[in-house]
Design an enzyme around this catalytic site. Structure first.
Site, PDB file in Angstrom:
ATOM      1  N   VAL A  28     -37.628 -62.962 -74.524  1.00  0.00           N
ATOM      2  CA  VAL A  28     -36.700 -62.965 -73.609  1.00  0.00           C
ATOM      3  C   VAL A  28     -38.100 -64.568 -72.987  1.00  0.00           C
ATOM      4  CG1 VAL A  28     -35.307 -63.373 -71.766  1.00  0.00           C
ATOM      5  CG2 VAL A  28     -34.893 -62.163 -73.667  1.00  0.00           C
TER       6      VAL A  28
ATOM      7  N   CYS B 271     -26.037 -46.581 -62.961  1.00  0.00           N
ATOM      8  CA  CYS B 271     -25.598 -47.076 -61.195  1.00  0.00           C
ATOM      9  C   CYS B 271     -23.871 -46.997 -61.528  1.00  0.00           C
ATOM     10  CB  CYS B 271     -26.137 -48.569 -61.712  1.00  0.00           C
ATOM     11  SG  CYS B 271     -25.619 -49.676 -60.351  1.00  0.00           S
TER      12      CYS B 271
ATOM     13  N   ASN C 274     -24.064 -48.942 -76.095  1.00  0.00           N
ATOM     14  CA  ASN C 274     -22.516 -49.687 -75.376  1.00  0.00           C
ATOM     15  C   ASN C 274     -22.551 -50.181 -73.990  1.00  0.00           C
ATOM     16  OD1 ASN C 274     -19.879 -49.059 -75.854  1.00  0.00           O
ATOM     17  ND2 ASN C 274     -20.286 -49.552 -77.704  1.00  0.00           N
TER      18      ASN C 274
ATOM     19  N   ASP D 101     -29.741 -44.955 -81.579  1.00  0.00           N
ATOM     20  CA  ASP D 101     -28.803 -44.492 -82.555  1.00  0.00           C
ATOM     21  C   ASP D 101     -28.392 -45.655 -83.250  1.00  0.00           C
ATOM     22  OD1 ASP D 101     -29.653 -42.465 -80.905  1.00  0.00           O
ATOM     23  OD2 ASP D 101     -27.124 -42.394 -79.899  1.00  0.00           O
TER      24      ASP D 101
ATOM     25  N   MET E  53     -31.580 -36.585 -82.099  1.00  0.00           N
ATOM     26  CA  MET E  53     -30.284 -37.095 -81.223  1.00  0.00           C
ATOM     27  C   MET E  53     -29.154 -37.805 -82.302  1.00  0.00           C
ATOM     28  SD  MET E  53     -32.260 -39.298 -78.149  1.00  0.00           S
ATOM     29  CE  MET E  53     -32.908 -37.486 -76.857  1.00  0.00           C
ATOM     30  N   GLY E  54     -28.096 -38.721 -81.708  1.00  0.00           N
ATOM     31  CA  GLY E  54     -27.074 -39.117 -82.198  1.00  0.00           C
ATOM     32  C   GLY E  54     -25.593 -38.651 -81.842  1.00  0.00           C
TER      33      GLY E  54
ATOM     34  N   GLU F 290     -26.966 -34.434 -83.049  1.00  0.00           N
ATOM     35  CA  GLU F 290     -27.394 -33.476 -81.440  1.00  0.00           C
ATOM     36  C   GLU F 290     -24.951 -33.496 -81.315  1.00  0.00           C
ATOM     37  OE1 GLU F 290     -28.338 -35.151 -78.576  1.00  0.00           O
ATOM     38  OE2 GLU F 290     -28.562 -37.062 -78.513  1.00  0.00           O
TER      39      GLU F 290
ATOM     40  N   ARG G 245     -35.556 -20.421 -87.287  1.00  0.00           N
ATOM     41  CA  ARG G 245     -36.415 -21.472 -86.278  1.00  0.00           C
ATOM     42  C   ARG G 245     -36.281 -22.169 -85.803  1.00  0.00           C
ATOM     43  NH1 ARG G 245     -41.332 -18.707 -84.896  1.00  0.00           N
ATOM     44  NH2 ARG G 245     -40.701 -16.180 -86.606  1.00  0.00           N
TER      45      ARG G 245
END
EC number: 2.7.1.11
Lengths: 330, 330, 330, 330
Positions: free
Chosen positions: A27, A77, A107, A132, A174-175, A227, A254
């Site tokens: 940018v 925020c 998002n 994600d 993650m996800g 997750e 485990r």
């Protein structure tokens, strides 16, 4: 080219993702190339409210293309969710002479941007950055490819020890809403089973598959669990459930929660190239008078989609890969 | 050279560690060089009981030097703790024509070996392999250097996201009885604080240090915690404690348990070289009639220590590095 | 502690090595800890002549511990070889209020420092940093461990393609006067043969070994060659020589010169810890009134050696490892 | 599904590429899933002539998904270019009961396969695997993504040393006919200039760009040069040319030829997933009676193109990225 644009601001918001720095760099460099000013906003929307701005030039972004995280930092925020917060943000942008804003995030970031558009008609362009990969209108989001490599490298290491000890490993990746990381890293790591939020019968399927594996004499296994898996169990509960249900087998189970290593690290070449295209594409969209869109990529081409559509929940997932996963894990 | 040794067996036992394969390779190649037979024992002491043996030659160990884990596999073996188990092990070794045994592992592995020595006077030599580095008589154990690199690479990734979000991360690393991993990786990763099992006042020190950091305006922090830390709290409880105690600060605390990725991965060059020296050293010790020792390394030289002494709990830790940690984290 | 030291300068000089940044950081942090000033000198001795100084505090060295290269930069400086150059350097140090100088580099760097000591009695302490590991008085130099990992990772990649195609690869690594990189990376990578500058008959040995390999039916091979090998041939000439001499064999020989990738990259944990110890040790030596020494490491302890002795050519090499290399490559 | 297919053979040929093993694995697993036999052919077309076949089942391909190279090995085969060679290959396939052949490789591999189709009407399906990405009918070839990561990681390391010393580096990467590696890795590594075979005026552009950089005071630079660059100079000659032409500047120019490390290494997640899709897609194409095609990927979907069209020279290159490169290197 729009003659009215003399200053473009850029911010990163939400969970950080590898490639954000490369996108900021693109940018800034594109602004420099087109001889307009670029204003860096620190700490996402919070920085908009605080007026935490800094002028960025081509040198400001030297040696950042290969760094994880975001040097503009990110934050949640709460105040931006309130009308008076957005008023303040708008006022700060105007008084800094900013003509358009590029937001880099997922998002939640785009939802915030849409409010600024709706309420103040402020020109915004989005760049999708989230590990994600759960955004409409782009084949890939920034950070996703890097996260996949981080996950398969971690699972490769775990497989060393799993194989040495004949163990079953449950690996949480993650996800929360999207199984892209789990499905792709699971195939990439040669996982025996993969549990993703898009499927509801994953637990039954897993138990069936484990029983078959044991009958075949398979002695170590890797199960990748998103997750956001819909089995109703977290990965530790899942381990207990397997232990209870398969107690006639002598399983040594485990659990490994990969956690935040997935968000960091040097971006892959793919993510650096993608970031460069999206960053330049965002600046050029603004200069061409196209606002309120997200810049995405289809095949290797930069594309645009309205921010409104980008925000909509994504429903598809890669069914073909799900099928491939079942075939290659026989 | 002892003329009586015609066949040396080798096994890996206990937690696996990167470099075990390289050590097996060196044992096999040294046997080949000295023209004696090498018998691989699968699954540690369990394989001794089961007679799960395979003759290994130079070709058997091609392309294993850079692989994590152990191709001979490892396991826990309850039966070896019983006299009749050890009787069986001894009988199997004798009937296979094995003249001496090399065991690759940690404290538990050597304790088992010592029983075989005490009860059957069977010649054994140990090679220290454990990521924890908690063995007397050697500067370094196999796998430790690789684990350190794995940990600092993971923390480097986590720092990317910590810095982007102004977060405090508690990172649990392995080391139940020894803080070597935590202390060295903590210094290597530039952690703000390090908690190790060798120190009892770590919690107070941590809380004091966090307060100072906040007063200085430090906005992100990495705390490395050995799993054996003596604060009486696990890493999740520790996070709660910090949250409660520092609730006037606006800390965003996250926990990451690095877990089993620390055991796997390609061995570092250091571990491959160390494994090669120790493996050759073990075979040569046996051929020179020196039994019941562990082969270690001091500076770059191979040394020997009696297995009995190697098994004793290690009490020293690197106090100088502890001091350096405090100085460099100012 | 000497009360006269209020300001320590630090510079990096000569070929850069991973860990230099971590050493600078440790120097700066130790100065901060002992509440004295630290003056960073840019571009090595050239910066001394140019008075290119900057005050460094604890924040100046945030996030550098894991970066390759040196943020103080390095350079060759012809003018420092002249008496008037050194006069200028000395005058600049004095007028900046610098009481002692820490130089981070290799043999050439220390030779320069010794002149400053001899001519102006200016207090200097050296920190050994060179990937070649060719300095007396320390078990390890900074950057060496990282370079070894870079080399074995590169050779691991090349072995993939060597094995796929039944090829012989000649791989040139750094080490003009010292074979440490070649010997250790060669053992670590499982090279079939290793050529180092400390041995004069390497070419004959290589040709003999290649003939034996071929007779055994070995179809791919990795030969590691130090750039300072004394065969009188560079690596390309060596390839031609093998081709000519073994032309009855159907060898497909390739050459790979690893080059400057060996100097860069994130430092390994080992190098970061070593840098932290050496940096703190250098500052503490000065504060204790010990000048004109190099700080080294023996086992894990910081040691001191006079700069004069450190500069002397190093004659030993790891003969034990040379022997291990021959045994494990059978 | 075609009932006539009971046995599919698979081979790898030409330059090896990361992901070949993952593709073989997917072919074998898909055969296993559909309960047909899979015949592995060693050393490419040479193995067809030699009848060097082995039956592969699901277990044969355990733990290969993350390995570089190809365990079936590859080779050049002069004899297959002769009609009698192909006759022998065909006869061997028939007498082994093979019904169709999957070839994994690049342009040369497919050209060979087309002869088998034309002359013997033998069913063949191709899987594109080459780090150069220079094949029609697919967005990506196997190995390309991994090679890009290898290259940017190498250049990241070189940049450390380039920045420390204010040096200009010319880095040669693979790509004799296609600039994809140079262009993408150049953008990903933040190169100041990129020279690709698709452009004829690259030398002039480079010299102009270097002069501008120097005027701006830029002190270190990375130039990425494809080995097939059309400047008429190899990378060493190019270095001399720059030295001569810019001799009023004080440039310290270094050359690095990355070479064969680009072919090896663990495949990236992207390449492992791609390999899994292509391998399954190839088997399913055959079972559906679709022969003489190459399986490619567009966006994330498996597609087919006739082998004849796949073999045609590819003329496009990513012009948009070329433009982005110029913008982001300002």
């Amino acid at each position: 080219m729009s003659k009215n644009i003399r200053n473009i601001a850029v911010l990163t918001s939400g969970g950080d993702a590898p490639g954000m720095n490369a996108a900021i760099r693109a940018v800034v460099r594109a602004c420099s190339f087109y001889k307009i000013d670029c204003t860096g906003v620190y700490r996402g929307y919070q920085g908009l409210l605080d007026g935490d701005f800094e002028n960025l030039d081509a040198r400001s972004v030297r040696n950042v293309i290969n760094k994880g995280g975001t040097f503009l930092k990110s934050s949640r925020c709460e105040d931006f969710r309130k009308p008076e917060g957005r008023k303040l943000a708008y006022d700060n942008l105007k008084s800094a002479g900013v003509d358009a804003l590029i937001v880099i995030g997922g998002n939640g970031t785009f939802t915030g941007a849409q409010l600024l558009i709706d309420e103040y008609n402020f020109p915004v362009v989005g760049i999708p950055a989230t590990i994600d990969n759960d955004i409409n209108g782009t084949d890939y989001t920034l950070g996703y490819d890097t996260a996949l490599n981080t996950v398969v490298e971690a699972i490769d290491k775990i497989r060393d020890t799993a194989s040495s000890h004949n163990r079953l490993f449950l690996i949480e990746v993650m996800g929360r809403d999207a199984g892209d990381i789990a499905l792709n890293s699971g195939v990439g790591a040669g996982a025996e089973e993969i549990m993703i939020p898009e499927e509801s019968d994953s637990l039954n399927k897993l138990m069936k598959s484990l029983k078959i594996s044991r009958e075949k004499g398979k002695t170590s296994s890797i199960i990748v669990v998103a997750e956001g898996d819909k089995s109703g169990k977290n990965v530790f509960e899942l381990a207990d459930h397997i232990n209870d249900d398969l107690d006639d087998y002598d399983y040594d189970i485990r659990v490994s929660v990969l956690g935040h290593i997935q968000r960091g690290g040097k971006p892959s070449c793919f993510d650096r190239v993608l970031a460069s295209k999206l960053g330049v594409g965002a600046v050029e969209a603004i200069l061409n008078g196209t606002y309120n869109v997200m810049i995405g990529v289809e095949r290797k081409k930069v594309v645009q989609i309205s921010l409104k559509d980008a925000i909509e929940p994504r429903h598809e997932f890669d069914q073909e890969l799900r099928r491939v996963a079942d075939i290659t894990s026989v």
